[in-house]
Design a protein around this motif. Structure first.
Motif, PDB file in Angstrom:
ATOM      1  N   LYS A   1       0.665  -1.323   0.134  1.00 25.99           N
ATOM      2  CA  LYS A   1      -0.027  -0.098  -0.029  1.00 25.99           C
ATOM      3  C   LYS A   1       0.842   1.252   0.010  1.00 25.99           C
ATOM      4  O   LYS A   1       0.335   2.170  -0.331  1.00 25.99           O
ATOM      5  N   ILE A   2       1.778   1.269   0.590  1.00 27.27           N
ATOM      6  CA  ILE A   2       2.775   2.500   0.891  1.00 27.27           C
ATOM      7  C   ILE A   2       3.305   2.650  -0.530  1.00 27.27           C
ATOM      8  O   ILE A   2       3.368   3.943  -1.144  1.00 27.27           O
ATOM      9  N   PRO A   3       4.267   1.576  -1.161  1.00 29.64           N
ATOM     10  CA  PRO A   3       4.487   2.266  -2.502  1.00 29.64           C
ATOM     11  C   PRO A   3       3.599   2.548  -3.495  1.00 29.64           C
ATOM     12  O   PRO A   3       3.998   3.496  -4.443  1.00 29.64           O
ATOM     13  N   LEU A   4       2.571   2.062  -3.469  1.00 27.54           N
ATOM     14  CA  LEU A   4       1.539   2.320  -4.434  1.00 27.54           C
ATOM     15  C   LEU A   4       1.039   3.966  -4.319  1.00 27.54           C
ATOM     16  O   LEU A   4       0.803   4.486  -5.367  1.00 27.54           O
ATOM     17  N   PHE A   5       0.909   4.211  -2.978  1.00 21.88           N
ATOM     18  CA  PHE A   5       0.511   5.473  -2.479  1.00 21.88           C
ATOM     19  C   PHE A   5       1.441   6.598  -2.892  1.00 21.88           C
ATOM     20  O   PHE A   5       1.333   7.533  -3.624  1.00 21.88           O
ATOM     21  N   MET A   6       2.639   6.111  -2.585  1.00 25.38           N
ATOM     22  CA  MET A   6       4.005   7.005  -3.044  1.00 25.38           C
ATOM     23  C   MET A   6       4.116   7.281  -4.694  1.00 25.38           C
ATOM     24  O   MET A   6       4.256   8.417  -5.342  1.00 25.38           O
ATOM     25  N   GLY A   7       3.846   5.897  -5.260  1.00 21.50           N
ATOM     26  CA  GLY A   7       4.021   5.997  -6.625  1.00 21.50           C
ATOM     27  C   GLY A   7       3.021   6.744  -7.474  1.00 21.50           C
ATOM     28  O   GLY A   7       3.047   7.421  -8.349  1.00 21.50           O
ATOM     29  N   GLY A   8       1.494   6.771  -6.794  1.00 19.72           N
ATOM     30  CA  GLY A   8       0.651   7.521  -7.381  1.00 19.72           C
ATOM     31  C   GLY A   8       0.862   8.946  -6.899  1.00 19.72           C
ATOM     32  O   GLY A   8       0.487   9.680  -7.774  1.00 19.72           O
ATOM     33  N   TYR A   9       1.400   9.423  -6.049  1.00 20.88           N
ATOM     34  CA  TYR A   9       1.481  10.798  -5.636  1.00 20.88           C
ATOM     35  C   TYR A   9       2.645  11.412  -6.558  1.00 20.88           C
ATOM     36  O   TYR A   9       2.456  12.348  -7.160  1.00 20.88           O
ATOM     37  N   ILE A  10       3.786  10.535  -6.670  1.00 21.54           N
ATOM     38  CA  ILE A  10       4.558  11.144  -7.562  1.00 21.54           C
ATOM     39  C   ILE A  10       4.298  11.227  -8.926  1.00 21.54           C
ATOM     40  O   ILE A  10       4.441  12.180  -9.736  1.00 21.54           O
ATOM     41  N   LEU A  11       3.395  10.310  -9.560  1.00 22.72           N
ATOM     42  CA  LEU A  11       2.758  10.114 -10.783  1.00 22.72           C
ATOM     43  C   LEU A  11       1.840  11.380 -10.870  1.00 22.72           C
ATOM     44  O   LEU A  11       1.971  12.170 -12.097  1.00 22.72           O
ATOM     45  N   ILE A  12       1.188  11.818  -9.998  1.00 14.26           N
ATOM     46  CA  ILE A  12       0.332  12.958 -10.049  1.00 14.26           C
ATOM     47  C   ILE A  12       1.285  14.505 -10.441  1.00 14.26           C
ATOM     48  O   ILE A  12       0.744  15.281 -10.991  1.00 14.26           O
ATOM     49  N   ILE A  13       2.233  14.243  -9.496  1.00 18.15           N
ATOM     50  CA  ILE A  13       3.084  15.481  -9.707  1.00 18.15           C
ATOM     51  C   ILE A  13       3.889  15.584 -10.999  1.00 18.15           C
ATOM     52  O   ILE A  13       3.785  16.786 -11.562  1.00 18.15           O
ATOM     53  N   ILE A  14       4.088  14.618 -11.579  1.00 16.78           N
ATOM     54  CA  ILE A  14       4.813  14.695 -12.842  1.00 16.78           C
ATOM     55  C   ILE A  14       3.728  15.032 -13.775  1.00 16.78           C
ATOM     56  O   ILE A  14       4.274  15.659 -15.114  1.00 16.78           O
ATOM     57  N   ILE A  15       2.388  14.198 -13.839  1.00 13.94           N
ATOM     58  CA  ILE A  15       1.395  14.957 -14.832  1.00 13.94           C
ATOM     59  C   ILE A  15       1.339  16.447 -14.674  1.00 13.94           C
ATOM     60  O   ILE A  15       1.111  17.050 -15.740  1.00 13.94           O
ATOM     61  N   VAL A  16       1.192  16.820 -13.400  1.00 17.34           N
ATOM     62  CA  VAL A  16       1.156  18.316 -13.424  1.00 17.34           C
ATOM     63  C   VAL A  16       2.302  18.950 -14.016  1.00 17.34           C
ATOM     64  O   VAL A  16       1.861  20.193 -14.731  1.00 17.34           O
ATOM     65  N   ILE A  17       3.542  18.699 -13.685  1.00 20.83           N
ATOM     66  CA  ILE A  17       4.627  19.328 -14.690  1.00 20.83           C
ATOM     67  C   ILE A  17       4.408  18.987 -15.957  1.00 20.83           C
ATOM     68  O   ILE A  17       4.752  20.183 -16.591  1.00 20.83           O
ATOM     69  N   TRP A  18       3.996  17.927 -16.322  1.00 18.76           N
ATOM     70  CA  TRP A  18       3.761  17.766 -17.798  1.00 18.76           C
ATOM     71  C   TRP A  18       3.099  18.647 -18.458  1.00 18.76           C
ATOM     72  O   TRP A  18       3.127  19.236 -19.570  1.00 18.76           O
ATOM     73  N   TRP A  19       1.796  18.620 -17.790  1.00 16.15           N
ATOM     74  CA  TRP A  19       0.802  19.878 -18.102  1.00 16.15           C
ATOM     75  C   TRP A  19       1.046  21.161 -18.267  1.00 16.15           C
ATOM     76  O   TRP A  19       0.999  22.039 -19.420  1.00 16.15           O
ATOM     77  N   SER A  20       2.015  21.566 -17.550  1.00 10.33           N
ATOM     78  CA  SER A  20       2.625  22.830 -17.262  1.00 10.33           C
ATOM     79  C   SER A  20       3.457  23.079 -18.523  1.00 10.33           C
ATOM     80  O   SER A  20       3.480  24.085 -18.860  1.00 10.33           O
ATOM     81  N   GLN A  21       4.188  22.345 -18.664  1.00  8.72           N
ATOM     82  CA  GLN A  21       5.208  22.085 -19.966  1.00  8.72           C
ATOM     83  C   GLN A  21       4.538  22.453 -21.158  1.00  8.72           C
ATOM     84  O   GLN A  21       4.849  22.954 -22.237  1.00  8.72           O
ATOM     85  N   LYS A  22       3.264  21.780 -21.141  1.00 11.83           N
ATOM     86  CA  LYS A  22       2.536  21.582 -22.572  1.00 11.83           C
ATOM     87  C   LYS A  22       1.801  23.133 -22.774  1.00 11.83           C
ATOM     88  O   LYS A  22       1.975  23.588 -23.938  1.00 11.83           O
ATOM     89  N   ARG A  23       1.524  23.549 -21.606  1.00 17.12           N
ATOM     90  CA  ARG A  23       1.095  25.273 -21.573  1.00 17.12           C
ATOM     91  C   ARG A  23       2.119  26.260 -22.056  1.00 17.12           C
ATOM     92  O   ARG A  23       1.876  26.960 -22.684  1.00 17.12           O
ATOM     93  N   ILE A  24       3.248  25.727 -21.506  1.00 20.54           N
ATOM     94  CA  ILE A  24       4.432  26.865 -22.180  1.00 20.54           C
ATOM     95  C   ILE A  24       4.774  26.670 -23.326  1.00 20.54           C
ATOM     96  O   ILE A  24       4.837  27.513 -24.203  1.00 20.54           O
ATOM     97  N   LYS A  25       4.664  25.271 -23.850  1.00 20.98           N
ATOM     98  CA  LYS A  25       4.944  25.154 -25.366  1.00 20.98           C
ATOM     99  C   LYS A  25       3.831  25.823 -26.349  1.00 20.98           C
ATOM    100  O   LYS A  25       4.058  26.581 -27.215  1.00 20.98           O
ATOM    101  N   LYS A  26       2.677  25.778 -25.769  1.00 24.41           N
ATOM    102  CA  LYS A  26       1.515  26.502 -26.499  1.00 24.41           C
ATOM    103  C   LYS A  26       1.676  28.025 -26.464  1.00 24.41           C
ATOM    104  O   LYS A  26       1.489  28.565 -27.416  1.00 24.41           O
ATOM    105  N   ASN A  27       2.198  28.617 -25.256  1.00 30.06           N
ATOM    106  CA  ASN A  27       2.420  30.037 -25.250  1.00 30.06           C
ATOM    107  C   ASN A  27       3.279  30.339 -26.157  1.00 30.06           C
ATOM    108  O   ASN A  27       3.527  31.472 -26.663  1.00 30.06           O
TER     109      ASN A  27
END
Length: 201
Positions: free
Chosen positions: A67-93
Motif C-alpha cells: 500500500k505504501i509504495p502504491l501511494f507514493m507512486g501515485g503521488y509522484i505520478l500526479i506531480i509529474i502529470i501536473v509538471i507535464w501539463w505545465s510544460q505543455k502550456r508553456i509550449k502552447k504559449n
C-alpha cells in the motif's frame, strides 16, 4: 521557438542507461534502508546477507507493505502529470506572438520544470526508503522491548523443538524472530537447523 528549448544533458541518455542507473540507485538506497532498519534491532544485516539478498533488498522492502509504495507512486505520478501539463502550456504559449523577453522567461521555466520532473522520483524514492527504515525500525524495536506483538509463526527445528515466534524477516541463510515471551531478536541459520515454518491463525 519550441525546438530551441534544450534538454538537460542528463536527460539525453538511452532507455537502457536510465534502467541501469535507476536500479543502481534503488540498490544503494534499498541497502542503506535495510541497514538502518536492522540497526534499530541491534543487527548488522549485511553480515547475515548474501549478495543475492542485498540485490533483492529494494524489492523486499517494496513488497513488505504494498500500500505504501502504491501511494507514493501515485503521488509522484500526479506531480509529474501536473509538471507535464505545465510544460505543455508553456509550449502552447511559445507558439503565440510574444516578446523576446517573454520567450526567454518561458524557456527558463520549461527547463526548470525538466529538472524538477527528474528530481521528484529521486527525492520521493529516497524519502520512502529512509522513512520506512526509520519509522519501521523504531516501531518494531519498540514493540519488541514492550512485548507488544503477536506471535504469527510456529518454527519446527530439526531436533524436534518447536517455538511460537513473531517472525521479523528471513533471507536465504537466516531467519530473524522473537520467541514468545521474549524481548530480543533471535537469529537462526535455516540450513540443517529449521525443518518447517508454519503460519499461525
Amino acid at each position: 521557438m519550441i525546438e530551441n528549448i534544450k534538454k538537460p544533458t542528463f536527460l539525453k541518455g538511452s532507455i537502457q542507461e536510465y534502467i541501469y542507473l535507476s536500479y543502481l540507485y534503488l540498490l544503494i538506497v534499498g541497502t542503506l534502508s535495510y541497514s538502518i532498519y536492522y540497526t534499530f534491532l541491534g543487527i548488522n544485516i549485511i553480515k547475515y546477507s548474501t549478495l543475492l539478498d542485498i540485490l533483492l533488498s529494494p524489492i523486499v522492502i517494496l513488497t513488505d507493505n504494498i500500500k505504501i509504495p502504491l501511494f507514493m507512486g501515485g503521488y509522484i505520478l500526479i506531480i509529474i502529470i501536473v509538471i507535464w501539463w505545465s510544460q505543455k502550456r508553456i509550449k502552447k504559449n511559445l507558439k503565440k506572438e510574444v516578446t523576446q523577453e517573454r520567450q526567454s522567461k518561458l524557456k527558463k521555466k520549461y527547463a526548470s520544470l525538466q529538472y524538477i520532473k527528474f528530481l521528484i522520483p529521486i527525492i520521493g524514492t529516497l524519502g520512502f526508503y529512509i522513512g520506512y527504515a526509520l519509522g519501521g525500525g523504531y516501531k518494531t524495536n519498540n514493540k519488541i522491548k514492550t512485548g507488544d506483538f503477536k506471535v504469527n509463526k510456529l518454527i519446527e527445528f530439526t531436533d524436534g523443538n518447536m517455538q511460537k515466534v513473531k517472525l521479523i524477516e528471513l533471507n536465504s541463510l537466516y531467519v530473524f524472530y522473537v520467541s514468545e515471551n521474549e524481548k530480543k531478536v533471535s537469529i537462526s541459520p535455516i540450513s540443517g537447523n529449521i525443518k518447517t515454518i508454519h503460519n499461525l491463525e
